[in-house]
Design an enzyme around this catalytic site. Structure first.
Site, PDB file in Angstrom:
ATOM      1  CB  CYS A 165     -21.003  -8.607 -18.314  1.00 41.93           C
ATOM      2  SG  CYS A 165     -22.060  -9.860 -17.627  1.00 41.93           S
ATOM      3  N   GLY A 224       0.793  -1.230   0.000  1.00 43.27           N
ATOM      4  CA  GLY A 224       0.000   0.000   0.000  1.00 43.27           C
ATOM      5  C   GLY A 224       0.820   1.272   0.000  1.00 43.27           C
ATOM      6  CB  CYS A 232     -20.478 -11.040 -21.023  1.00 46.00           C
ATOM      7  SG  CYS A 232     -22.217 -10.788 -21.408  1.00 46.00           S
ATOM      8  CB  CYS A 280     -24.441 -13.636 -20.123  1.00 42.97           C
ATOM      9  SG  CYS A 280     -23.852 -12.774 -18.660  1.00 42.97           S
TER      10      CYS A 280
END
Lengths: 293, 197
Positions: A262, A29, A268, A240
């Protein structure tokens, strides 16, 4: 091919980037400064991600590049072609077959494995930048672990909108120490930041690299009475029928017609290939399969 | 370099990467993999240093070092041949322990641990990376938890107490590679160490 060093960058540049990646992994991080190079594409087109990918690639890799989840947008296609030409690596559109995935603003829907690497393109790596413009100050705030300002920002969201209105680039705390910008992924993707794969973040213009090792604790900032919530459009995919994927809203005509699909095109496609059909979908034509063999 | 340090030139020019771009790419992936997954071992091959340094340590140095990184050779690995080899293949300046970006040697020869740079609070990345040569891969004597580790991992550590003190400095501290023959493992400062277990 032979006009370029493997993966475009010279060896000394790759070593410098590799050293930054190792320190980034050791301090999850934390934003490691690096001497970002000019790339043959403009800033904002993923120059940070491209440099990290170039430093991580081996000739044995299979590369996938996505832009907002899609393999077939300009940014994704041009970066994929770039590495086909300069590194000679295999490319794919299938998440499952990729060993390195460079992404702009999405995490693939399919869970990633331990032998995969996810490289993020990052525009503004500093999560505190829009709250405190001075780098000298934000660096001090990270060193003192002084993140009160970020909580004030989230609180102001609640007082103005009744909820935390931040919907992308939602700040996270990594391993209980550094607050990190997960890049502008939708907050729907935040829970996936704890994954089995190695995650590397590259910001070219801002000259920062950071990293999240596998299984690292990544917590989205929130309040006890306003807990973090991963949100998406309240629909199923119209192609889908997936109810669990992040959706793009597509305007169809001037009369308010719309569909939801999607954002992860490979997810998808593979669902349609498996026989799932959404509200506006039809049987998937086989010709839309992945281009790479 | 004094006359007595004149390297044996038969050794120092050989042992580099056959294909530098590809060999260092593979070398880095092994190094990244172990740094991201503390306690796991990977094979790391491609470079041969003059006698006294393992293949893994030699490959690590050629992968990561160049004129921008100061290298400290601990007394047990320091030799005219190794100095010459490292200079020829990487151009890395040789520096005292207190200034090193990379420090190479056996555990005892590298000590004390607190002589190495640990970074500062605003730039914790400005810290040394130790390449600790282990004569053999011994049975694990410590349990590791933290970033990169699913539940827990096991690793042999030469001195758990000293490394626990290093972990307590987080986010400051040094990061370590352990090399043995053609194998490498790593211990970043972020790893929590339990002795035995």
């Amino acid at each position: 091919m032979s006009e370029y060093n493997f993966a475009y960058l010279d060896e000394q540049t790759k070593r410098m980037i590799r050293r930054a990646i190792l320190k980034g992994l050791a301090i999850p991080g934390y934003q490691v400064p690096f001497a970002s190079r000019e790339m043959p594409m403009p800033y904002g087109w993923g120059t940070g991600g491209v440099q990290v990918s170039a430093a991580a690639l081996t000739p044995d890799d299979t590369l996938k590049v996505i832009d907002q989840g899609a393999d077939d947008t300009t940014n994704a296609v041009s970066i994929r072609k770039f590495f086909e030409r300069t590194a000679g690596v295999a490319t794919t559109e299938e998440t499952e077959r990729a060993s390195i995935i460079q992404t702009r603003h999405r995490i693939p829907e399919a869970a990633l494995r331990e032998d995969q690497i996810l490289v993020y393109q990052v525009p503004i790596p500093e999560p505190l930048r829009f709250l405190e413009p001075r780098e000298t100050e934000t660096r001090k705030m990270h060193s003192l672990e002084e993140y009160g300002l970020m909580h004030v920002k989230l609180y102001e969201d609640i007082s103005q909108h009744g909820q935390i209105a931040t919907s992308y680039a939602y700040p996270v705390k990594v391993e209980g120490r550094y607050v990190m910008d997960p890049s502008p992924i939708p907050k729907f993707d935040n829970p996936k930041l704890e994954m089995a794969a190695i995650q590397l973040f590259g910001a070219g213009r801002e000259q920062r690299i950071y990293a999240v090792p596998p299984y690292t604790k990544v917590v989205s900032l929130d309040f006890e009475d306003y807990p973090f919530e991963a949100t998406k459009a309240d629909h199923a995919c119209d192609l889908c029928a997936a109810a669990d994927s992040y959706l793009d809203e597509v305007i169809m005509d001037d009369a308010g017609g719309r569909m939801f699909v999607c954002s992860d095109t490979d997810y998808c496609r593979s669902r349609r290939a498996a026989g799932h059909v959404g509200r506006l979908g039809s049987e998937a034509p086989l010709s839309t399969g992945p281009e790479a063999a | 370099m004094t006359a007595s340090m004149t390297p044996d030139t038969t050794d120092i020019y050989s042992g580099g990467f056959a294909d530098p771009a590809v060999a260092s790419a593979h070398g880095f992936r092994a190094a990244m993999d172990v740094m991201a997954r503390p306690g796991t071992w990977r094979s790391l091959t491609g470079a041969r240093a003059p006698a006294g340094l393992s293949e893994a340590a030699a490959t690590l140095l050629l992968t990561l070092c160049d004129p921008e990184t100061g290298v400290y050779l601990a007394q047990d690995v320091d030799s005219a041949a190794l100095r010459g080899w490292l200079t020829f293949h990487t151009g890395a300046p040789l520096v005292p322990a207190t200034e090193a970006d990379f420090a190479v040697g056996g555990w005892d020869a590298l000590m004390p641990l607190d002589q190495f740079r640990i970074g500062c609070s605003q730039y914790p990345d400005r810290s040394a990376t130790l390449v600790v040569e282990l004569p053999e891969r011994r049975a694990p004597n410590a349990t590791l938890t933290g970033p990169g580790i699913k539940d827990s991992a096991r690793l042999y550590l030469p001195d758990s107490a000293a490394l626990q003190r290093n972990a307590m400095l987080y986010p400051l501290g040094v990061d370590l590679f352990f090399t043995s023959g053609a194998d490498v493992a790593a211990l970043p400062r972020s790893t929590q160490i339990t002795q035995g277990g």
